[in-house]
Design an enzyme around this catalytic site. Structure first.
Site, PDB file in Angstrom:
ATOM      1  N   ASP A   1     -46.144  82.096  62.578  1.00 12.37           N
ATOM      2  CA  ASP A   1     -44.898  81.984  62.119  1.00 12.37           C
ATOM      3  C   ASP A   1     -43.468  81.982  62.240  1.00 12.37           C
ATOM      4  OD1 ASP A   1     -43.998  80.077  59.908  1.00 12.37           O
ATOM      5  OD2 ASP A   1     -45.047  80.969  58.555  1.00 12.37           O
TER       6      ASP A   1
ATOM      7  N   LYS B   1     -33.420  86.433  55.672  1.00 13.17           N
ATOM      8  CA  LYS B   1     -33.956  86.601  54.580  1.00 13.17           C
ATOM      9  C   LYS B   1     -34.991  87.924  54.821  1.00 13.17           C
ATOM     10  CE  LYS B   1     -33.532  81.824  53.227  1.00 13.17           C
ATOM     11  NZ  LYS B   1     -33.372  81.335  54.193  1.00 13.17           N
TER      12      LYS B   1
ATOM     13  N   VAL C   1     -31.176  74.528  57.747  1.00 15.69           N
ATOM     14  CA  VAL C   1     -29.607  75.241  58.954  1.00 15.69           C
ATOM     15  C   VAL C   1     -30.139  74.347  60.106  1.00 15.69           C
ATOM     16  CG1 VAL C   1     -29.590  77.150  60.165  1.00 15.69           C
ATOM     17  CG2 VAL C   1     -29.998  78.024  57.510  1.00 15.69           C
TER      18      VAL C   1
ATOM     19  N   SER D   1     -39.412  80.680  61.838  1.00 14.39           N
ATOM     20  CA  SER D   1     -38.352  79.877  62.305  1.00 14.39           C
ATOM     21  C   SER D   1     -37.777  78.299  63.036  1.00 14.39           C
ATOM     22  CB  SER D   1     -38.032  79.862  60.941  1.00 14.39           C
ATOM     23  OG  SER D   1     -36.942  79.165  60.254  1.00 14.39           O
ATOM     24  N   ALA D   2     -38.119  77.006  62.309  1.00 12.70           N
ATOM     25  CA  ALA D   2     -38.073  76.463  63.396  1.00 12.70           C
ATOM     26  C   ALA D   2     -36.283  76.733  64.004  1.00 12.70           C
ATOM     27  CB  ALA D   2     -37.872  74.732  63.339  1.00 12.70           C
ATOM     28  N   ASP D   3     -35.431  77.606  62.659  1.00 12.42           N
ATOM     29  CA  ASP D   3     -33.915  77.656  63.237  1.00 12.42           C
ATOM     30  C   ASP D   3     -34.174  78.328  64.169  1.00 12.42           C
ATOM     31  OD1 ASP D   3     -33.951  76.328  59.913  1.00 12.42           O
ATOM     32  OD2 ASP D   3     -33.805  79.126  59.308  1.00 12.42           O
TER      33      ASP D   3
ATOM     34  N   GLU E   1     -24.813  73.018  54.403  1.00 16.51           N
ATOM     35  CA  GLU E   1     -26.714  72.885  54.099  1.00 16.51           C
ATOM     36  C   GLU E   1     -26.862  71.983  52.391  1.00 16.51           C
ATOM     37  OE1 GLU E   1     -29.766  75.955  53.519  1.00 16.51           O
ATOM     38  OE2 GLU E   1     -28.374  77.214  54.055  1.00 16.51           O
TER      39      GLU E   1
ATOM     40  N   LYS F   1     -37.308  68.005  51.872  1.00 15.26           N
ATOM     41  CA  LYS F   1     -36.339  69.314  52.354  1.00 15.26           C
ATOM     42  C   LYS F   1     -36.511  69.145  53.831  1.00 15.26           C
ATOM     43  CE  LYS F   1     -36.657  74.290  52.965  1.00 15.26           C
ATOM     44  NZ  LYS F   1     -37.712  75.695  51.918  1.00 15.26           N
TER      45      LYS F   1
END
EC number: 4.2.1.70
Length: 301
Positions: free
Chosen positions: A135, A156, A103, A137-139, A22, A83
């Site tokens: 909330d 994380k 990612v 992550s789109a990951d 990345e 980003k």
């Protein structure tokens, strides 16, 4: 639409190992000029393992899989580099924008180009207070529908780790610890949570990848959770104390949404005197090296 560098294209055509990297860590994760130094170091680490690095970014509206030195310098030094998650890619392409890939965007573009192995630091996941903020992550959703092997140091540690593991299970994303039955915690070797499967060699990882294809399994990812070595992890007591302070500061200052993760990560860097950043880089280096070995095992190199 996707510009694959000549080196990467030739390696893929010849079935030689390739590792996707990345670019967000270059543009947004490290200060200048260290960011470029680390980018070049990570690419060299991939080469030391006999694989070809494919750093991914969008430049002037064109997704690139594999960057030359000039392009790496541009991502590292140009002001205004955005980003980009995978949802942003059509907008960036249409607008002719330039951006570093997260990612989710990196995994998507790598898979579209035919790259099967991707190394990163830590995944995004379910945020704390998810029941209130929703909330996530789109990951996670992207990994649930993209056939790629992601070598990471877990998710994380500022996130809700058990909720993230549960979400990965619900989405059908396979997770295996590399040489451990514990799920790593990004800065920490052990998040405090177990994993169901352990893989002990690059060859074992490659066998799982082959089994995915042979079974015609849904196009989900394989997450290889590789812990940072204990001697290079952030001191767990320091991590717990500073993270608690960071979460309190985040709430007190009214930080919400996409601003939460960078706020917490920056707080940890400042209040651990850079020790969290050192642990982050140690994890990334180890993941990149392992990814090179997995890519070699996958291609039979």
């Amino acid at each position: 639409m996707i510009v694959t560098s000549e080196e990467v294209r030739e390696a893929l055509d010849a079935r030689r190992p390739v590792v996707a990297l990345e670019s967000t860590i270059i543009a947004h994760g490290l200060p200048r000029p260290r960011n470029l130094q680390v980018a070049l170091e990570l690419e060299e680490t991939v080469r030391e393992e006999g694989a070809v690095p494919a750093t991914i970014a969008v430049l002037d509206g064109r997704p690139h899989v594999g960057l030359d030195k000039g392009q790496l310098e541009r991502v590292a030094n140009e002001d205004g580099i955005r980003k980009l998650g995978h949802r942003d890619l059509p907008l960036a392409v249409a607008a002719g924008a330039s951006g570093a890939t997260t990612v989710s965007a990196t995994a998507l573009l790598a898979a579209r180009a035919g790259v099967r192995v991707f190394a990163t630091g830590g995944l995004g996941g379910v945020h704390r207070e998810w029941t209130v903020t929703q909330d996530e992550s789109a990951d996670l959703g992207l990994l649930a529908r993209t056939r790629i092997t992601v070598v990471c140091a877990g998710v994380k540690s500022i996130l809700d780790v058990p909720a993230t593991l549960q979400r990965l299970e619900t989405l059908g994303v396979a997770v295996a610890g590399y040489g451990t039955d514990r799920f790593p915690g990004f800065y920490l070797s052990d998040s405090g949570h177990p994993v169901d499967w352990t893989l002990d060699s690059p060859e074992q990882v490659a066998e799982v990848m082959r089994a995915q294809d042979a079974l015609h399994a849904p196009d989900s990812s394989l997450v290889v959770a590789n812990p940072v070595p204990e001697e290079e992890q952030l001191d767990p007591a320091l991590h717990a104390r500073v993270l608690a302070e960071a979460l309190h500061a985040c709430e007190s200052e009214g930080v919400t949404g996409q601003a939460v993760t960078p706020f917490l990560l920056a707080y940890l860097v400042r209040h651990t005197d850079g020790a969290s950043l050192a642990a982050n880089l140690a994890a990334v280096r180890g993941n990149v090296r392992l990814a090179g070995r997995i890519a070699a095992a996958w291609t039979g190199a």
